[in-house]
Design a protein around this motif. Structure first.
Motif, PDB file in Angstrom:
ATOM      1  N   ASN A   1       0.721  -1.307   0.241  1.00  0.00           N
ATOM      2  CA  ASN A   1      -0.271   0.039  -0.005  1.00  0.00           C
ATOM      3  C   ASN A   1       1.078   1.045   0.012  1.00  0.00           C
ATOM      4  OD1 ASN A   1      -1.632   1.944   0.433  1.00  0.00           O
ATOM      5  ND2 ASN A   1      -2.764   1.230   2.206  1.00  0.00           N
ATOM      6  N   GLU A   2       1.184   1.875  -1.139  1.00  0.00           N
ATOM      7  CA  GLU A   2       2.072   2.581  -1.286  1.00  0.00           C
ATOM      8  C   GLU A   2       1.588   4.104  -1.411  1.00  0.00           C
ATOM      9  OE1 GLU A   2       3.726  -1.071  -1.501  1.00  0.00           O
ATOM     10  OE2 GLU A   2       2.466  -0.099  -3.407  1.00  0.00           O
ATOM     11  N   LYS A   3       0.453   4.363  -0.459  1.00  0.00           N
ATOM     12  CA  LYS A   3      -0.176   5.823  -0.347  1.00  0.00           C
ATOM     13  C   LYS A   3       0.755   6.762  -0.011  1.00  0.00           C
ATOM     14  CE  LYS A   3      -2.246   5.021   4.068  1.00  0.00           C
ATOM     15  NZ  LYS A   3      -3.372   4.577   4.594  1.00  0.00           N
ATOM     16  N   LEU A   4       0.830   8.064  -0.558  1.00  0.00           N
ATOM     17  CA  LEU A   4       1.827   8.986  -0.139  1.00  0.00           C
ATOM     18  C   LEU A   4       1.099  10.082   0.709  1.00  0.00           C
ATOM     19  CD1 LEU A   4       3.425   9.555  -3.590  1.00  0.00           C
ATOM     20  CD2 LEU A   4       4.330   8.140  -1.720  1.00  0.00           C
ATOM     21  N   THR A   5       2.029  10.441   1.473  1.00  0.00           N
ATOM     22  CA  THR A   5       1.426  11.911   2.436  1.00  0.00           C
ATOM     23  C   THR A   5       2.128  13.167   1.905  1.00  0.00           C
ATOM     24  OG1 THR A   5       0.938  10.346   4.327  1.00  0.00           O
ATOM     25  CG2 THR A   5       1.140  12.655   4.729  1.00  0.00           C
ATOM     26  N   PHE A   6       1.387  14.178   1.507  1.00  0.00           N
ATOM     27  CA  PHE A   6       1.986  15.262   0.933  1.00  0.00           C
ATOM     28  C   PHE A   6       2.259  16.438   1.871  1.00  0.00           C
ATOM     29  CE2 PHE A   6       2.606  14.359  -3.659  1.00  0.00           C
ATOM     30  CZ  PHE A   6       1.761  13.153  -3.854  1.00  0.00           C
ATOM     31  N   GLY A   7       3.078  17.073   1.703  1.00  0.00           N
ATOM     32  CA  GLY A   7       2.837  18.572   2.300  1.00  0.00           C
ATOM     33  C   GLY A   7       1.780  19.373   1.570  1.00  0.00           C
ATOM     34  N   THR A   8       2.165  20.598   2.014  1.00  0.00           N
ATOM     35  CA  THR A   8       0.852  21.478   1.546  1.00  0.00           C
ATOM     36  C   THR A   8       1.494  22.339   0.317  1.00  0.00           C
ATOM     37  OG1 THR A   8       1.746  23.225   3.128  1.00  0.00           O
ATOM     38  CG2 THR A   8      -0.323  21.908   3.932  1.00  0.00           C
ATOM     39  N   GLY A   9       2.580  22.127  -0.091  1.00  0.00           N
ATOM     40  CA  GLY A   9       3.252  22.738  -1.125  1.00  0.00           C
ATOM     41  C   GLY A   9       4.006  24.130  -1.055  1.00  0.00           C
ATOM     42  N   THR A  10       5.036  24.192  -1.847  1.00  0.00           N
ATOM     43  CA  THR A  10       5.602  25.582  -2.097  1.00  0.00           C
ATOM     44  C   THR A  10       5.434  26.100  -3.596  1.00  0.00           C
ATOM     45  OG1 THR A  10       7.341  25.260  -0.521  1.00  0.00           O
ATOM     46  CG2 THR A  10       7.671  27.014  -1.786  1.00  0.00           C
ATOM     47  N   ARG A  11       4.790  27.400  -3.551  1.00  0.00           N
ATOM     48  CA  ARG A  11       4.744  27.964  -4.833  1.00  0.00           C
ATOM     49  C   ARG A  11       5.910  28.815  -5.216  1.00  0.00           C
ATOM     50  NH1 ARG A  11      -0.622  30.731  -5.450  1.00  0.00           N
ATOM     51  NH2 ARG A  11      -1.392  28.736  -5.232  1.00  0.00           N
ATOM     52  N   LEU A  12       6.533  28.370  -6.431  1.00  0.00           N
ATOM     53  CA  LEU A  12       7.946  29.194  -6.771  1.00  0.00           C
ATOM     54  C   LEU A  12       7.516  29.992  -7.771  1.00  0.00           C
ATOM     55  CD1 LEU A  12      10.934  29.277  -6.695  1.00  0.00           C
ATOM     56  CD2 LEU A  12      11.047  27.742  -8.497  1.00  0.00           C
ATOM     57  N   THR A  13       7.941  31.176  -7.690  1.00  0.00           N
ATOM     58  CA  THR A  13       7.688  32.408  -8.767  1.00  0.00           C
ATOM     59  C   THR A  13       9.003  32.706  -9.044  1.00  0.00           C
ATOM     60  OG1 THR A  13       5.586  33.316  -7.836  1.00  0.00           O
ATOM     61  CG2 THR A  13       6.804  34.574  -9.111  1.00  0.00           C
ATOM     62  N   ILE A  14       9.551  32.708 -10.322  1.00  0.00           N
ATOM     63  CA  ILE A  14      10.642  33.173 -11.149  1.00  0.00           C
ATOM     64  C   ILE A  14      10.304  34.638 -11.534  1.00  0.00           C
ATOM     65  CG2 ILE A  14      12.342  32.688 -12.536  1.00  0.00           C
ATOM     66  CD1 ILE A  14      12.018  30.590 -10.440  1.00  0.00           C
ATOM     67  N   ILE A  15      11.324  35.515 -11.282  1.00  0.00           N
ATOM     68  CA  ILE A  15      11.489  36.789 -11.933  1.00  0.00           C
ATOM     69  C   ILE A  15      12.367  37.144 -12.767  1.00  0.00           C
ATOM     70  CG2 ILE A  15       9.911  37.984  -9.928  1.00  0.00           C
ATOM     71  CD1 ILE A  15      12.713  38.901  -8.675  1.00  0.00           C
ATOM     72  N   PRO A  16      12.575  37.883 -13.795  1.00  0.00           N
ATOM     73  CA  PRO A  16      13.451  37.968 -14.735  1.00  0.00           C
ATOM     74  C   PRO A  16      14.556  38.732 -14.143  1.00  0.00           C
ATOM     75  CG  PRO A  16      11.356  38.790 -15.579  1.00  0.00           C
ATOM     76  CD  PRO A  16      11.413  38.538 -14.346  1.00  0.00           C
TER      77      PRO A  16
END
Lengths: 114, 116
Positions: B101-116
């Motif tokens: 049973n290889e279910k995964l537990t995820f974090g809430t995520g990090t949104r990455l923004t790239i600026i020029p």
């Protein structure tokens, strides 16, 4: 080799209606996982199925939600009598065998409940 | 039960700059560790994974991650980001004791923004 297919990509339902979400795993994959992503949150495990068997449904709400993965055809996640709180993105992932293989994710179905 | 914490909700970096995204986990032993990337409107793609062995793991798209047992961390790094790296990044753990049973537990995520 096509990837994991999910349809529809977007689904709009009114409160009280039923929602059916379909997932076709990659060819040769017999393990399917469903995850739900609420707005601004990570993915939460719902249910794990193998062909014709539910292995783990510990993450799925006890009422209104059901899942199946028949011998033939796609896996189905069914939500009866939808409520606004069911609005989310639902992702399906497949893997070929037991063991921590890579889970291949579909593009998701975005359910909106009006 | 295992859990995953990604303390940074949103990170902005300049194109060409280095990147480090943090991930901490809670688990009794060493879990299986994963980093996934999600582009807008898309599913998740596996960047890299750690099961055992060398604690520095190389992944796709120039990413690497280092497992540090003492800190319960698995931070994702890239020496020079490209505009196409803008996306949401998720750290996930699996339970090695859960064979079958290889279910995964995820974090809430990090949104990455790239600026020029």
């Amino acid at each position: 080799n096509a990837g994991v297919m999910q349809n529809p990509r977007h689904l709009v339902r009114r409160r009280g209606q039923e929602a059916r979400l379909r997932c076709s795993p990659m060819k040769g994959h017999s393990h399917v996982y469903w995850y739900r992503q609420l707005p601004e949150e990570g993915l939460k495990f719902m249910v794990y199925l193998q062909k014709e068997n539910i292995i783990d449904e510990s993450g799925m709400p006890k009422e209104r939600f059901s899942a199946e993965f028949p011998k033939e055809g796609p896996s189905i996640l069914r939500i009866q009598q939808v409520v606004r709180g069911d609005s989310a993105a639902y992702f399906c992932a497949s893997s070929p065998t037991e063991g921590y293989n890579e889970q291949f994710f579909g593009p998701g179905t975005r359910l909106t409940v009006l | 039960a295992q859990s995953v914490t990604q303390p940074d909700i949103h990170i902005t970096v300049s194109e060409g700059a280095s990147l480090e995204l943090r991930c901490n986990y809670s688990y009794g032993a060493t879990p299986y560790l994963f980093w996934y990337v999600q582009s807008p409107g898309q599913g998740l793609q596996l960047l890299l994974k750690y099961f055992s062995g060398d604690t520095l793991v190389q992944g796709i798209k120039g990413f690497e991650a280092e497992f540090k047992r003492s800190q319960s961390s698995f931070n994702l790094r890239k020496p020079s980001v490209h505009w196409s790296d803008a996306a949401e990044y998720f750290c996930a753990v699996g339970d090695p004791a859960n064979f079958g049973n290889e279910k995964l537990t995820f974090g809430t995520g990090t949104r990455l923004t790239i600026i020029p």
